[in-house]
Design an enzyme around this catalytic site. Sequence first.
Site, PDB file in Angstrom:
ATOM      1  N   ASP A 172      70.271  53.135 137.405  1.00  0.00           N
ATOM      2  CA  ASP A 172      70.518  53.238 135.954  1.00  0.00           C
ATOM      3  C   ASP A 172      70.026  54.571 135.380  1.00  0.00           C
ATOM      4  O   ASP A 172      69.974  54.752 134.178  1.00  0.00           O
ATOM      5  CB  ASP A 172      69.831  52.071 135.223  1.00  0.00           C
ATOM      6  CG  ASP A 172      68.301  52.107 135.416  1.00  0.00           C
ATOM      7  OD1 ASP A 172      67.639  51.096 135.137  1.00  0.00           O
ATOM      8  OD2 ASP A 172      67.776  53.163 135.868  1.00  0.00           O
ATOM      9  N   GLY A 187      57.032  53.991 142.040  1.00  0.00           N
ATOM     10  CA  GLY A 187      56.099  53.565 143.103  1.00  0.00           C
ATOM     11  C   GLY A 187      55.069  52.600 142.545  1.00  0.00           C
ATOM     12  O   GLY A 187      55.208  52.099 141.421  1.00  0.00           O
ATOM     13  N   LEU A 226      54.503  52.488 136.054  1.00  0.00           N
ATOM     14  CA  LEU A 226      55.651  51.843 135.415  1.00  0.00           C
ATOM     15  C   LEU A 226      55.983  50.556 136.176  1.00  0.00           C
ATOM     16  O   LEU A 226      56.214  50.586 137.378  1.00  0.00           O
ATOM     17  CB  LEU A 226      56.819  52.828 135.527  1.00  0.00           C
ATOM     18  CG  LEU A 226      57.909  52.869 134.510  1.00  0.00           C
ATOM     19  CD1 LEU A 226      58.785  54.084 134.749  1.00  0.00           C
ATOM     20  CD2 LEU A 226      58.737  51.611 134.616  1.00  0.00           C
ATOM     21  N   HIS A 255      61.457  47.680 133.283  1.00  0.00           N
ATOM     22  CA  HIS A 255      62.037  48.044 131.983  1.00  0.00           C
ATOM     23  C   HIS A 255      63.248  47.165 131.736  1.00  0.00           C
ATOM     24  O   HIS A 255      63.733  46.483 132.663  1.00  0.00           O
ATOM     25  CB  HIS A 255      62.387  49.538 131.895  1.00  0.00           C
ATOM     26  CG  HIS A 255      63.341  50.035 132.942  1.00  0.00           C
ATOM     27  ND1 HIS A 255      63.214  51.264 133.554  1.00  0.00           N
ATOM     28  CD2 HIS A 255      64.456  49.476 133.492  1.00  0.00           C
ATOM     29  CE1 HIS A 255      64.214  51.434 134.417  1.00  0.00           C
ATOM     30  NE2 HIS A 255      64.968  50.367 134.413  1.00  0.00           N
ATOM     31  N   ASP A 300      70.037  43.940 130.319  1.00  0.00           N
ATOM     32  CA  ASP A 300      69.557  43.713 131.693  1.00  0.00           C
ATOM     33  C   ASP A 300      68.077  44.045 131.822  1.00  0.00           C
ATOM     34  O   ASP A 300      67.546  44.860 131.080  1.00  0.00           O
ATOM     35  CB  ASP A 300      70.367  44.553 132.687  1.00  0.00           C
ATOM     36  CG  ASP A 300      71.820  44.069 132.737  1.00  0.00           C
ATOM     37  OD1 ASP A 300      72.622  44.671 133.457  1.00  0.00           O
ATOM     38  OD2 ASP A 300      72.129  43.099 132.001  1.00  0.00           O
ATOM     39  N   HIS A 335      64.991  45.095 134.765  1.00  0.00           N
ATOM     40  CA  HIS A 335      64.745  45.593 136.123  1.00  0.00           C
ATOM     41  C   HIS A 335      63.248  45.610 136.394  1.00  0.00           C
ATOM     42  O   HIS A 335      62.467  46.008 135.528  1.00  0.00           O
ATOM     43  CB  HIS A 335      65.296  47.028 136.268  1.00  0.00           C
ATOM     44  CG  HIS A 335      66.769  47.118 135.993  1.00  0.00           C
ATOM     45  ND1 HIS A 335      67.408  48.297 135.698  1.00  0.00           N
ATOM     46  CD2 HIS A 335      67.737  46.158 135.928  1.00  0.00           C
ATOM     47  CE1 HIS A 335      68.700  48.081 135.494  1.00  0.00           C
ATOM     48  NE2 HIS A 335      68.920  46.776 135.620  1.00  0.00           N
ATOM     49  N   ASP A 341      60.073  46.782 139.123  1.00  0.00           N
ATOM     50  CA  ASP A 341      59.777  47.739 140.185  1.00  0.00           C
ATOM     51  C   ASP A 341      59.260  47.007 141.420  1.00  0.00           C
ATOM     52  O   ASP A 341      58.191  46.395 141.380  1.00  0.00           O
ATOM     53  CB  ASP A 341      58.701  48.733 139.670  1.00  0.00           C
ATOM     54  CG  ASP A 341      58.399  49.820 140.698  1.00  0.00           C
ATOM     55  OD1 ASP A 341      57.673  50.772 140.362  1.00  0.00           O
ATOM     56  OD2 ASP A 341      58.911  49.704 141.840  1.00  0.00           O
ATOM     57  N   ASP A 342      60.019  47.073 142.504  1.00  0.00           N
ATOM     58  CA  ASP A 342      59.602  46.275 143.663  1.00  0.00           C
ATOM     59  C   ASP A 342      58.556  46.966 144.508  1.00  0.00           C
ATOM     60  O   ASP A 342      58.150  46.445 145.550  1.00  0.00           O
ATOM     61  CB  ASP A 342      60.821  45.917 144.521  1.00  0.00           C
ATOM     62  CG  ASP A 342      60.585  44.549 145.159  1.00  0.00           C
ATOM     63  OD1 ASP A 342      61.413  44.086 145.935  1.00  0.00           O
ATOM     64  OD2 ASP A 342      59.530  43.956 144.844  1.00  0.00           O
ATOM     65  N   HIS A 370      57.698  39.832 128.676  1.00  0.00           N
ATOM     66  CA  HIS A 370      57.753  41.079 127.888  1.00  0.00           C
ATOM     67  C   HIS A 370      59.149  41.701 127.975  1.00  0.00           C
ATOM     68  O   HIS A 370      59.786  42.009 126.975  1.00  0.00           O
ATOM     69  CB  HIS A 370      56.706  42.064 128.425  1.00  0.00           C
ATOM     70  CG  HIS A 370      56.757  43.427 127.802  1.00  0.00           C
ATOM     71  ND1 HIS A 370      55.913  43.836 126.800  1.00  0.00           N
ATOM     72  CD2 HIS A 370      57.582  44.489 128.044  1.00  0.00           C
ATOM     73  CE1 HIS A 370      56.204  45.085 126.439  1.00  0.00           C
ATOM     74  NE2 HIS A 370      57.216  45.506 127.193  1.00  0.00           N
ATOM     75  N   GLU A 371      59.674  41.849 129.193  1.00  0.00           N
ATOM     76  CA  GLU A 371      60.977  42.519 129.366  1.00  0.00           C
ATOM     77  C   GLU A 371      62.094  41.725 128.700  1.00  0.00           C
ATOM     78  O   GLU A 371      63.013  42.286 128.105  1.00  0.00           O
ATOM     79  CB  GLU A 371      61.279  42.717 130.865  1.00  0.00           C
ATOM     80  CG  GLU A 371      60.302  43.653 131.576  1.00  0.00           C
ATOM     81  CD  GLU A 371      60.118  45.007 130.868  1.00  0.00           C
ATOM     82  OE1 GLU A 371      59.005  45.543 130.938  1.00  0.00           O
ATOM     83  OE2 GLU A 371      61.074  45.473 130.202  1.00  0.00           O
ATOM     84  N   HIS A 379      62.547  42.611 125.219  1.00  0.00           N
ATOM     85  CA  HIS A 379      63.441  43.763 125.021  1.00  0.00           C
ATOM     86  C   HIS A 379      64.889  43.324 125.143  1.00  0.00           C
ATOM     87  O   HIS A 379      65.725  43.708 124.310  1.00  0.00           O
ATOM     88  CB  HIS A 379      63.174  44.836 126.094  1.00  0.00           C
ATOM     89  CG  HIS A 379      61.878  45.566 125.950  1.00  0.00           C
ATOM     90  ND1 HIS A 379      61.418  46.059 124.754  1.00  0.00           N
ATOM     91  CD2 HIS A 379      60.929  45.880 126.872  1.00  0.00           C
ATOM     92  CE1 HIS A 379      60.236  46.643 124.929  1.00  0.00           C
ATOM     93  NE2 HIS A 379      59.915  46.555 126.210  1.00  0.00           N
ATOM     94  N   HIS A 415      58.687  47.895 121.289  1.00  0.00           N
ATOM     95  CA  HIS A 415      57.248  47.763 121.562  1.00  0.00           C
ATOM     96  C   HIS A 415      56.466  47.544 120.272  1.00  0.00           C
ATOM     97  O   HIS A 415      56.856  47.980 119.210  1.00  0.00           O
ATOM     98  CB  HIS A 415      56.741  49.013 122.287  1.00  0.00           C
ATOM     99  CG  HIS A 415      57.033  48.967 123.749  1.00  0.00           C
ATOM    100  ND1 HIS A 415      57.298  50.080 124.505  1.00  0.00           N
ATOM    101  CD2 HIS A 415      57.169  47.911 124.598  1.00  0.00           C
ATOM    102  CE1 HIS A 415      57.542  49.737 125.756  1.00  0.00           C
ATOM    103  NE2 HIS A 415      57.476  48.418 125.842  1.00  0.00           N
TER     104      HIS A 415
END
Lengths: 80, 575
Positions: free
Chosen positions: B69, B75, B79, B82, B93, B95, B97-98, B292-293, B296, B302
């Site tokens: 995106d 890493g 972050l 989002h 959508d 996403h 962070d894996d 939280h996400e 959004h 925020h």
Amino acid sequence: FPGELVSTLSDMELAKSYLLRYGYTTEVEERTSNKQVSLGKALRRMQKQLGLEETGQLDTGTLEAMRAPRCGVPDVGAFL
Amino acid sequence: TFEGDLKWDHMDLTYRVMNYSPDLDRAIIDDAFKRAFKVWSDVTPLTFTQIYSGEADIMIMFGSQEHGDGYPFDGKDGLLAHAFPPGRGIQGDAHFDDDELWTLGNGIVVKTRHGNANGANCHFPFLFEGHSYSQCITEGRTDGLPWCATTASYDRDKKYGFCPSELLYTTGGNSDGSPCVFPFIFDGTSYNTCTMDGRSDGYRWCATTANFDQDKKYGFCPNRDTAVIGGNSQGDPCVFPFTFLGQSYSTCTSQGRQDGKLWCATTSNYDTDKKWGFCPDRGYSIFLVAAHEFGHSLGLDHSSVREALMYPMYSYIQDFQLHPDDVQGIQYLYGRGSGPEPTAPVPVPTEKPQPMPTEAGSTSTTEEEEEETLQPTATPIPVDPSRDACMEKDFDAITEINGELHFFKDGKYWTHSPFWKSGIQGAFSMAYTWPGLPAVIDAAFQDLLTKRVFFFAGRQFWVFSGKNMLGPRSIEKLGIGKGAGRISGALQRGRGKVLLFSGESYWRLDVKVQRVDKGYPRATDDVFTGVPLDSHNVFLFQDKYHFCRGSFYWRMTPHYQVDRVGYVKYDILQC
């Protein structure tokens, strides 16, 4: 050994990338305006948004906040 | 809200999980997302339905670095995730962070609330079908036998497990009298607790099964290096056992902090071994970050309110509740729906609690006077310096007041400060320091904010500010019902809250309004797993929870891990 871990970014680089990523400065401002003034202004905006002491300085509390885990959505403006 | 108050034009929203993180069972991730959506559907007319194919309003995915995106992740840490405001296509959508470690936030994947066949608590980790579990999600009782399911969707997976049948509980210690450090290896088998203990030839032993007569499986706990003092990079205490370089550690010898990260050395001669280890992170709560996400995804931006869910920085909260700032934002966009009223901040009571008639000789005060700062209590006069705290079998109450541990018994008390070498001071007279207080009390605690000291005896309580007393008043005034027996102890929490323990339950007291919070009492065993449920004293000391029964204490970390069992006298009073 923990002492050998060297953080890749200097504090100033960390701050600039943080302020850019979360919408406190724009690339235009980055390039054109007086660096010191715009950095202080952007820091103050960030400190106000995150409920930190508004010093306009890159102090310990501000650096710690920049290193803390957080959401990636910009604080100012939105994803373009 | 975002610029233009972006919001969905329909209330029945759909979501689809495109892929899963390997950190957690799929069922646990599904369960966490379901609970995260419920946070918002509880306070609005919105509904959320999971679909498993096609285009949903909210598409959820795990990805790392650049994930399609144009807004790459970074890493581990930093972050976390989002999401995009409402709209078509990528809008809406979320996403994740894996490269993060996704857990339920308290470092262990599932949580048991039940015990094994003989009703004792599960001890963790336990093995079931060759798999080691540190908790279980759901539990129940079949044919009188308690079980715990190790995944949320246990209907399908039918992964039941009975906690190990051994009733294991340590009260032992090793040869130098210090408590066992678990797990310990004996005869090649790893034990994380032991049933009985004793002392032979000066050595302490612990039996590893309930029927130890036959098995004679005695073991000497390994000589303890030191207790854990380490922590992980988030500044949390270590969660044990943790593995480092393939080796499992249950404690660490020394710790330090480099670049904001805590480390712990795993051997006493760490200079040579250089066996450093970062205790495993607690990970990030997939539920909290998702809630939280999804805020959004529904149109919330925020917040600047630190306690709000929509504040951008992550912090782990055990008993999560939406902040009014979050509720006002989402209800501004979608209205209230039939959900429960958002919990407005409780107004401070206007009426002044009328002080009950007090015993002669004590000066009761009104609320105003109570607000005055605490006069330093006059230096107490020892009534009986020969009376030795080390001769007491146990104590009526133990608590920290003004930085010193206080041990109360039959009208007397002793103080012990971990910092001064002076050791135990006293015995002092309770009646001199706190006039009007009964000689035998059940519990006491000092409110960390106002420095007032609360005392409990039977079903009454007293509040002291210096020598000024308010009370006695009935604990029913606090909202503690008749079913409660004596208060056995208290644990101060943050934000003016204190946990009061009685029997196998506990209440959360809001000290400012002097009322217990809704949703209490709760079962002690649900959270404080592994401590005796009939503790005689409960107190907070050096940021750890202490539960005392008989001459022993069980010490628990803020992550609800029992990290030490020992003798009150030898370890705490240092007799």
